[in-house]
Write a protein that holds these residues in place. Structure first.
Motif, short mmCIF file in Angstrom:
data_model
loop_
_atom_site.label_atom_id
_atom_site.label_comp_id
_atom_site.label_asym_id
_atom_site.label_seq_id
_atom_site.Cartn_x
_atom_site.Cartn_y
_atom_site.Cartn_z
N LYS A 75 18.13 26.83 -3.45
CA LYS A 75 17.07 25.90 -3.09
C LYS A 75 17.27 24.58 -3.82
CE LYS A 75 13.65 29.52 -2.18
NZ LYS A 75 12.31 30.06 -2.55
N PRO A 76 16.83 23.48 -3.20
CA PRO A 76 16.99 22.17 -3.85
C PRO A 76 16.06 22.02 -5.05
CG PRO A 76 15.67 21.96 -1.87
CD PRO A 76 16.18 23.37 -1.89
N PRO A 77 16.29 21.03 -5.89
CA PRO A 77 15.41 20.80 -7.04
C PRO A 77 13.97 20.57 -6.60
CG PRO A 77 17.42 19.50 -7.24
CD PRO A 77 17.42 20.08 -5.86
N VAL A 78 13.04 20.98 -7.44
CA VAL A 78 11.62 20.76 -7.15
C VAL A 78 11.29 19.28 -7.28
CG1 VAL A 78 9.27 21.31 -7.89
CG2 VAL A 78 11.05 23.06 -7.99
N ARG A 79 11.94 18.62 -8.22
CA ARG A 79 11.76 17.17 -8.41
C ARG A 79 13.07 16.49 -8.06
NH1 ARG A 79 9.52 13.99 -13.86
NH2 ARG A 79 9.67 11.89 -12.97
N ASN A 80 13.05 15.69 -7.03
CA ASN A 80 14.28 15.13 -6.48
C ASN A 80 14.67 13.83 -7.17
OD1 ASN A 80 16.47 14.80 -4.76
ND2 ASN A 80 15.28 13.66 -3.25
N ASN A 81 15.78 13.87 -7.90
CA ASN A 81 16.35 12.69 -8.54
C ASN A 81 17.82 12.95 -8.75
OD1 ASN A 81 17.29 10.98 -10.86
ND2 ASN A 81 15.20 10.19 -10.75
N ALA A 82 18.64 12.27 -7.97
CA ALA A 82 20.08 12.57 -7.97
C ALA A 82 20.71 12.38 -9.35
CB ALA A 82 20.79 11.69 -6.94
N ILE A 83 20.29 11.35 -10.08
CA ILE A 83 20.86 11.09 -11.40
C ILE A 83 20.46 12.20 -12.37
CG2 ILE A 83 20.88 9.52 -13.37
CD1 ILE A 83 20.44 7.22 -11.39
N MET A 84 19.17 12.50 -12.42
CA MET A 84 18.69 13.52 -13.37
C MET A 84 19.17 14.91 -12.98
SD MET A 84 17.31 12.34 -15.99
CE MET A 84 16.90 13.98 -16.57
N ALA A 85 19.39 15.16 -11.71
CA ALA A 85 19.90 16.47 -11.28
C ALA A 85 21.25 16.74 -11.92
CB ALA A 85 19.99 16.53 -9.77
N GLY A 86 22.09 15.71 -11.96
CA GLY A 86 23.41 15.87 -12.57
C GLY A 86 23.34 16.16 -14.05
N PHE A 87 22.49 15.41 -14.75
CA PHE A 87 22.35 15.61 -16.19
C PHE A 87 21.72 16.97 -16.50
CE2 PHE A 87 22.31 10.82 -16.39
CZ PHE A 87 23.53 10.72 -17.06
N ALA A 88 20.64 17.29 -15.80
CA ALA A 88 19.92 18.54 -16.08
C ALA A 88 20.77 19.76 -15.78
CB ALA A 88 18.62 18.57 -15.27
N SER A 89 21.58 19.69 -14.74
CA SER A 89 22.40 20.84 -14.36
C SER A 89 23.43 21.18 -15.42
CB SER A 89 23.10 20.56 -13.02
OG SER A 89 22.15 20.44 -11.99
N ALA A 90 23.78 20.19 -16.24
CA ALA A 90 24.78 20.42 -17.28
C ALA A 90 24.17 21.02 -18.54
CB ALA A 90 25.48 19.11 -17.62
N LEU A 91 22.84 21.12 -18.59
CA LEU A 91 22.17 21.62 -19.78
C LEU A 91 21.76 23.08 -19.62
CD1 LEU A 91 19.74 18.62 -20.50
CD2 LEU A 91 21.97 19.06 -21.56
N SER A 92 21.98 23.87 -20.64
CA SER A 92 21.48 25.24 -20.66
C SER A 92 19.98 25.20 -20.99
CB SER A 92 22.21 26.06 -21.72
OG SER A 92 21.87 25.60 -23.03
N ASP A 93 19.31 26.33 -20.82
CA ASP A 93 17.89 26.39 -21.19
C ASP A 93 17.70 26.04 -22.66
OD1 ASP A 93 17.30 27.11 -18.62
OD2 ASP A 93 16.78 29.19 -19.07
#
Length: 224
Positions: free
Chosen positions: A94-112
């Motif tokens: 499913k796509p991100p709940v909050r849509n932001n292409a820049i932040m999606a890239g950064f957040a995806s690289a972070l573990s919990d």
């Protein structure tokens, strides 16, 4: 015979107790060894992530240079973690709940755990104060913040974000001193449905005019 029965009952109880204790011990060991179980925040690691990943937009201490990017200093750690998770693609493709292409890239690289660490770092920083810039709209902004707009069904902002804009962890962010430009952008995004990770804010912002959004955003920027 009675003595034998009693002895067997005592023995059985002891076996059950020991077995339960062993099971609990194994469970606790497994939890401690499970890398998916978040540990306490590591501020040093959080500071490193902030400097390497976040500083270009938010500054290393979370006091961003302008309204294009929010101030994160002093923001509630739980709220920041939730937003970072909302930026990531969701389970099941499913796509991100909050849509932001820049932040999606950064957040995806972070573990919990990375999220917990960097959120705790920003939360520990001192936010620089903000200011209201338009004296003419302060009375309207103050009215909306403190009392809402009854005939539009708009509740007081202070009911959730606090009289001085300090917010409540997880649900309601600190808005005190936030850039008014950023607040206008987010309220407009809620209003237009381009930000969808908070249904109450979508409903409330939809009832506000553009002038009311600008007034209350500018007022919030000046709260201390």
């Amino acid at each position: 015979m009675n003595r034998l029965c009693k002895s067997l009952k005592v023995l059985n109880f002891a076996i059950v107790t020991i077995t339960a204790g062993l099971a609990a011990g194994v469970s606790m060991i497994a939890m401690a060894a499970d890398p998916a179980t978040p540990a306490k925040p590591d501020l040093a690691r959080g500071q490193a992530i902030a400097a390497q990943v976040c500083a270009a937009c938010h500054a290393a201490d979370g006091n961003s240079a302008g309204g294009a990017y929010p101030k994160l200093a002093g923001q509630h750690a739980d709220y920041l973690v939730k937003q970072l998770k909302d930026f990531k693609p969701q389970p099941g493709g499913k796509p991100p709940v909050r849509n932001n292409a820049i932040m999606a890239g950064f957040a995806s690289a972070l573990s919990d755990q990375d999220m917990i660490n960097v959120a705790a770092w920003f939360a520990s920083q001192t936010p620089k104060p903000g200011f209201a810039h338009d004296a003419k709209t302060v009375p309207l902004g103050q009215k909306i913040w403190r009392g809402g707009i009854a005939d539009k069904g708009v509740p007081a902002c202070a009911a959730c974000h606090g009289p001085t804009g300090q917010g409540i962890p997880i649900q309601y962010p600190r808005l005190s001193g936030q850039w008014s430009e950023y607040l206008v952008t987010q309220l407009t995004a809620f209003q237009q449905g381009t930000r969808n990770n908070n249904e109450p804010m979508h409903t409330i912002s939809h009832r506000l005019s553009d002038d009311e959004i600008k007034a209350v955003a500018d007022y919030a920027a000046g709260l201390h």
